[in-house]
Design a protein around this motif. Structure first.
Motif, short mmCIF file in Angstrom:
data_model
loop_
_atom_site.label_atom_id
_atom_site.label_comp_id
_atom_site.label_asym_id
_atom_site.label_seq_id
_atom_site.Cartn_x
_atom_site.Cartn_y
_atom_site.Cartn_z
N ILE A 166 0.87 -1.18 0.00
CA ILE A 166 0.00 0.00 0.00
C ILE A 166 0.90 1.23 0.00
CG2 ILE A 166 -0.29 0.56 2.46
CD1 ILE A 166 -3.15 0.01 -0.07
N ALA A 167 0.41 2.32 -0.56
CA ALA A 167 1.20 3.54 -0.63
C ALA A 167 0.35 4.72 -0.17
CB ALA A 167 1.71 3.77 -2.05
N SER A 168 1.03 5.82 0.10
CA SER A 168 0.33 7.02 0.52
C SER A 168 1.24 8.21 0.29
CB SER A 168 -0.04 6.94 1.99
OG SER A 168 -0.65 8.15 2.42
N ALA A 169 0.62 9.34 0.08
CA ALA A 169 1.33 10.62 0.10
C ALA A 169 0.72 11.44 1.22
CB ALA A 169 1.19 11.34 -1.24
N ARG A 170 1.53 12.18 1.92
CA ARG A 170 1.05 13.00 3.03
C ARG A 170 1.05 14.47 2.59
NH1 ARG A 170 1.68 9.96 7.81
NH2 ARG A 170 1.32 7.81 7.19
N ILE A 171 -0.11 15.10 2.63
CA ILE A 171 -0.24 16.51 2.34
C ILE A 171 -1.15 17.15 3.38
CG2 ILE A 171 0.25 16.30 -0.12
CD1 ILE A 171 -2.70 16.28 -0.71
N MET A 172 -1.31 18.46 3.31
CA MET A 172 -2.03 19.15 4.37
C MET A 172 -3.53 19.23 4.11
SD MET A 172 -1.12 22.73 6.28
CE MET A 172 -1.97 23.81 5.14
N VAL B 241 4.75 7.20 1.55
CA VAL B 241 4.79 6.05 2.46
C VAL B 241 4.45 4.80 1.68
CG1 VAL B 241 3.79 4.99 4.52
CG2 VAL B 241 4.11 7.46 4.43
N THR B 242 5.22 3.77 1.86
CA THR B 242 4.79 2.45 1.43
C THR B 242 4.88 1.54 2.64
OG1 THR B 242 7.04 1.89 0.68
CG2 THR B 242 5.48 2.62 -0.99
N ASP B 243 3.81 0.85 2.91
CA ASP B 243 3.88 -0.25 3.87
C ASP B 243 4.26 -1.50 3.09
OD1 ASP B 243 3.22 1.47 5.87
OD2 ASP B 243 1.11 0.92 5.91
N PHE B 244 4.64 -2.53 3.80
CA PHE B 244 5.26 -3.67 3.16
C PHE B 244 4.67 -5.01 3.58
CE2 PHE B 244 8.55 -0.39 3.72
CZ PHE B 244 8.92 -0.18 2.40
N ILE B 245 4.86 -5.98 2.70
CA ILE B 245 4.68 -7.38 3.05
C ILE B 245 6.06 -7.99 3.24
CG2 ILE B 245 3.96 -9.65 2.19
CD1 ILE B 245 1.59 -7.96 2.99
N LEU B 246 6.28 -8.59 4.41
CA LEU B 246 7.51 -9.30 4.73
C LEU B 246 7.18 -10.76 4.97
CD1 LEU B 246 7.66 -6.27 5.91
CD2 LEU B 246 9.44 -7.13 7.41
N ALA B 247 8.15 -11.62 4.73
CA ALA B 247 7.95 -13.05 4.99
C ALA B 247 9.09 -13.55 5.87
CB ALA B 247 7.90 -13.83 3.68
N PHE B 248 8.76 -14.02 7.06
CA PHE B 248 9.78 -14.53 7.97
C PHE B 248 10.18 -15.95 7.59
CE2 PHE B 248 8.35 -10.98 10.44
CZ PHE B 248 9.46 -10.60 11.17
N ASN B 249 11.46 -16.19 7.68
CA ASN B 249 12.01 -17.51 7.39
C ASN B 249 11.88 -18.38 8.64
OD1 ASN B 249 13.44 -19.78 6.77
ND2 ASN B 249 15.30 -18.74 6.11
N ASN B 250 10.82 -19.17 8.67
CA ASN B 250 10.58 -20.05 9.81
C ASN B 250 11.16 -21.44 9.62
OD1 ASN B 250 9.17 -18.38 11.75
ND2 ASN B 250 7.52 -18.25 10.26
N LYS B 251 12.02 -21.56 8.63
CA LYS B 251 12.78 -22.79 8.41
C LYS B 251 11.89 -24.02 8.27
CE LYS B 251 16.92 -20.95 10.66
NZ LYS B 251 16.41 -19.57 10.69
N ASP B 252 10.83 -23.84 7.52
CA ASP B 252 9.89 -24.93 7.27
C ASP B 252 9.46 -24.82 5.81
OD1 ASP B 252 7.45 -26.39 6.95
OD2 ASP B 252 7.21 -26.41 9.13
#
Length: 475
Positions: free
Chosen positions: A204-210, A363-374
């Protein structure tokens, strides 16, 4: 929207290095935080297992995670054609977990709808969901990490710390090339670490303005939005002088998004958080910007308690007609227009010291993937992310956040569907990003969230020296 703006993110966002909402972005980041947001729950929602009828706690999710043994299966074949619906695989058996922030009141049900659709294709995968408020979201993430209960998929506004600690898969390891290619390249680049690895994918993205209240401006005799800090201060004083609990400028320097608000001020003074690749929070330009913030606070031109106010606190004041202006993002505007239709408002660029320096935060929020070793969980994670970014699935989810999408198809669709967001798209050519790929950014964000509000009682040098010391102490 004009054709030149339609995919501004493609051609013009080279400077977009998005919390939100913000922030860790608040209800809708962060997108920052940080950021991204509409109103968010005040406490974490319980983790729920969708695809089964049970509701599970985080500890149950941990138990499910720790009990999953290693497996050698690889990800099921998924069509490589962009936007194609995967065939699914009923034989894939796994339990994965998702931790995500609340962008709006519907965030939990929005994710549950995705999980339900995914489970129609992959009925053997149990997906455990935890939704938490943006306020304190970083603490929720750290608790999961410290408890050896890392989610398989995390929606956050920060990734550098986890990448540096070796906790993540490169996101392209758990997402097909066809899926990743749908993300606007310059936005995708914001998910690269300083080592060049694509650790995260924007979601997701965003721009911040007044945003400003046109009724209050009219009552205070103000004919146009301020462009300089001097004009902003004068106008804020005029609005505050209206009395009846009205404040001029909203300055949220609390724990949620101090890193966002303060960045707008230092950029407005031509400052920066970085000196080369090093964090230099207490530069002369940054100190002068913080001193200007202190001037506003001392003049009572801001809302009460700016040092502890979070973004939603400021948004609530505006929605109640008690605030003249503050820096906002699309999700908050969407929530305001839906719930508070009597508020008359307009959007404008963020003022800067000289009135000529463009100031807008992307702003960009992110998708992360944790390496749970499975390997089996990794396979399930990949099928889920390929499903999440399918055009029909992703467009519906991103539209519900009220923020800006990151895929080329969704950008085109949502620009046509939400003309009120045009000023945010128009701001994209000049936005700057927080240095989220810098390995020291997490330390600076933590320090700003913990101590940035000190500007309410201390001068700029004292506040930023303390922040720099905290960053330096992390090594």
């Amino acid at each position: 929207m004009k054709k030149s703006i339609k995919l501004a993110a493609v051609t013009l966002v080279g400077s977009l290095a998005l919390a939100a909402c913000g922030s860790s972005s608040t209800t809708a980041t962060s997108p920052g935080s940080s950021t991204p947001s509409a109103s968010s729950p005040s406490a974490s929602s319980p983790a729920s297992s969708v695809g089964s009828s049970s509701v599970a706690s985080s500890s149950a999710a941990s138990s499910a995670s720790s009990s999953a043994g290693p497996a050698s299966s690889s990800a099921p074949a998924v069509s490589s054609a962009p936007g194609s619906t995967p065939a699914g695989d009923a034989s894939l058996k796994a339990t994965i977990s998702i931790l995500a922030p609340a962008y709006t009141d519907s965030s939990k049900s929005d994710w549950e709808a995705i999980i339900k659709g995914y489970n129609a294709l992959y009925p053997g995968v149990t997906v455990k969901l935890q939704i938490a408020s943006w306020t304190g979201f970083t603490d929720v993430v750290q608790t999961r990490i410290q408890g050896n209960d890392t989610p398989d998929i995390l929606n956050d506004n920060n990734f550098a710390d986890s990448a540096k600690a070796g906790l993540l898969y490169p996101i392209t390891d758990v997402m097909s090339p066809a899926t990743f290619s749908t993300i606007v390249p310059s936005l995708a680049g914001n998910g690269k670490g300083s080592d060049g690895t694509q650790w995260a994918a924007p979601d997701i993205a965003s721009a911040r303005i007044m945003l400003y209240n046109t009724d209050l401006f009219k009552q205070a005799g103000i004919s146009a939005a301020p462009k300089t800090w001097d004009e902003l201060l004068a106008d804020s004083k005029k609005i505050a002088a209206l009395g009846n609990g009205v404040s001029g400028y909203g300055m949220p320097m609390g724990k949620e998004e101090a890193q966002v608000e303060s960045s707008l001020w230092i950029w407005g003074n031509k400052g920066d958080w970085l000196s080369g690749t090093n964090i230099k929070a207490n530069s002369d330009a940054n100190i002068a910007a913080f001193d200007e913030m202190k001037t506003f606070i001392d003049a009572k031109a801001t809302q009460p308690n700016p040092g502890s106010s979070n973004r939603q606190d400021v948004a609530d004041l505006f929605n109640q007609g008690k605030l003249g202006m503050y820096v906002t993002q699309p999700g908050l505007v969407a929530d305001m227009t839906k719930k508070f239709p009597n508020i008359k408002w307009a959007l404008a660029p963020v003022p800067s010291k000289d009135g000529a320096t463009p100031v807008a935060l992307g702003v960009t929020d992110f998708i992360l993937a944790f390496n749970n070793k499975d390997a089996t969980r990794k396979a399930a994670t990949k099928t889920f992310l390929d499903y999440f970014y399918l055009p029909d699935v992703y467009n519906k989810w991103s539209a519900a956040t009220g923020l800006l999408p990151v895929t080329t198809g969704a950008i085109a669709l949502q620009q046509a569907a939400t003309p009120a967001n045009k000023p945010f798209y128009d701001a994209l050519p000049t936005v700057r990003y927080l240095p989220q790929g810098n390995p020291k950014w997490s330390a600076l964000q933590d320090a700003l969230q913990a101590n940035g509000g000190g500007i309410a009682t201390s001068d700029g040098k004292t506040t930023l020296d303390a922040i720099q010391a905290q960053v330096d102490a992390t090594g």
